[in-house]
Design a protein around this motif. Sequence first.
Motif, PDB file in Angstrom:
ATOM      1  N   GLU A 168      32.497  42.331  45.580  1.00 55.90           N
ATOM      2  CA  GLU A 168      32.828  42.222  44.362  1.00 55.90           C
ATOM      3  C   GLU A 168      33.996  41.258  44.047  1.00 55.90           C
ATOM      4  OE1 GLU A 168      31.403  43.671  41.692  1.00 55.90           O
ATOM      5  OE2 GLU A 168      30.104  44.452  43.064  1.00 55.90           O
ATOM      6  N   ASN A 177      45.283  39.514  40.269  1.00 53.34           N
ATOM      7  CA  ASN A 177      43.942  39.579  39.764  1.00 53.34           C
ATOM      8  C   ASN A 177      43.147  40.645  40.894  1.00 53.34           C
ATOM      9  OD1 ASN A 177      44.240  38.199  37.456  1.00 53.34           O
ATOM     10  ND2 ASN A 177      43.577  36.306  38.163  1.00 53.34           N
ATOM     11  N   ARG A 235      44.268  44.068  41.196  1.00 51.34           N
ATOM     12  CA  ARG A 235      43.603  44.946  39.888  1.00 51.34           C
ATOM     13  C   ARG A 235      42.221  45.196  40.018  1.00 51.34           C
ATOM     14  NH1 ARG A 235      46.061  40.670  36.575  1.00 51.34           N
ATOM     15  NH2 ARG A 235      48.077  41.110  36.320  1.00 51.34           N
ATOM     16  N   LYS A 236      41.472  44.395  40.561  1.00 50.96           N
ATOM     17  CA  LYS A 236      40.152  44.449  41.053  1.00 50.96           C
ATOM     18  C   LYS A 236      40.030  45.574  41.920  1.00 50.96           C
ATOM     19  CE  LYS A 236      35.822  43.214  40.782  1.00 50.96           C
ATOM     20  NZ  LYS A 236      34.906  43.386  39.333  1.00 50.96           N
ATOM     21  N   GLU A 251      42.003  47.901  42.414  1.00 51.67           N
ATOM     22  CA  GLU A 251      42.402  49.197  41.910  1.00 51.67           C
ATOM     23  C   GLU A 251      41.015  49.844  41.171  1.00 51.67           C
ATOM     24  OE1 GLU A 251      46.380  51.224  40.209  1.00 51.67           O
ATOM     25  OE2 GLU A 251      45.600  49.331  39.477  1.00 51.67           O
ATOM     26  N   THR A 252      40.626  48.953  40.437  1.00 47.52           N
ATOM     27  CA  THR A 252      39.407  49.433  39.656  1.00 47.52           C
ATOM     28  C   THR A 252      38.265  49.874  40.273  1.00 47.52           C
ATOM     29  OG1 THR A 252      40.048  47.683  37.748  1.00 47.52           O
ATOM     30  CG2 THR A 252      37.877  48.552  37.988  1.00 47.52           C
ATOM     31  N   LEU A 253      38.094  49.165  41.496  1.00 46.64           N
ATOM     32  CA  LEU A 253      37.052  49.602  42.393  1.00 46.64           C
ATOM     33  C   LEU A 253      37.199  50.505  43.155  1.00 46.64           C
ATOM     34  CD1 LEU A 253      36.044  46.009  43.865  1.00 46.64           C
ATOM     35  CD2 LEU A 253      34.727  47.290  42.284  1.00 46.64           C
ATOM     36  N   GLY A 254      38.407  51.219  43.194  1.00 43.76           N
ATOM     37  CA  GLY A 254      38.764  52.561  43.843  1.00 43.76           C
ATOM     38  C   GLY A 254      39.353  52.194  45.343  1.00 43.76           C
ATOM     39  N   HIS A 312      47.416  52.461  44.500  1.00 47.47           N
ATOM     40  CA  HIS A 312      48.541  52.128  43.726  1.00 47.47           C
ATOM     41  C   HIS A 312      49.162  51.006  44.374  1.00 47.47           C
ATOM     42  CE1 HIS A 312      52.108  52.108  41.563  1.00 47.47           C
ATOM     43  NE2 HIS A 312      52.887  51.773  42.867  1.00 47.47           N
TER      44      HIS A 312
END
Length: 112
Positions: free
Chosen positions: A36, A81, A84-85, A87-90, A94
């Motif tokens: 991703e 960026n 953030r990506k 973190e969004t993907l797990g 933090h």
Amino acid sequence: WDVYEKEAVLLIQFSPLMAAWFERGYTFVDWAVRRELTDTGKALHRFLCSQPKRYTIQAIKLMQTIGYQRTYKHFMNDLRNTMRKMETLGWLDHWEISGTGRKQPHKLTLIR
């Protein structure tokens, strides 16, 4: 090699010296996350996979370590960026970037 729906098996032969080295140092890379990410994201992910779960590094050192070729300004944008990506993907629990970049250098701190 054998490729399955979600996994693959590669048979690779290494010299005894390399095999001994690999037994002592290895890194697990999450391929679902890696797929991703951008090229810069993949370089960051590869490096961060080999670091402790709680990790801090100065941004300029991270930029040099992964061999980023563009300007520092672009790196900081790509870094934010990518964090953030991930973190969004797990993959990250933090992260934060502290420092102003002038008197206080930018420092990335993360928890996986």
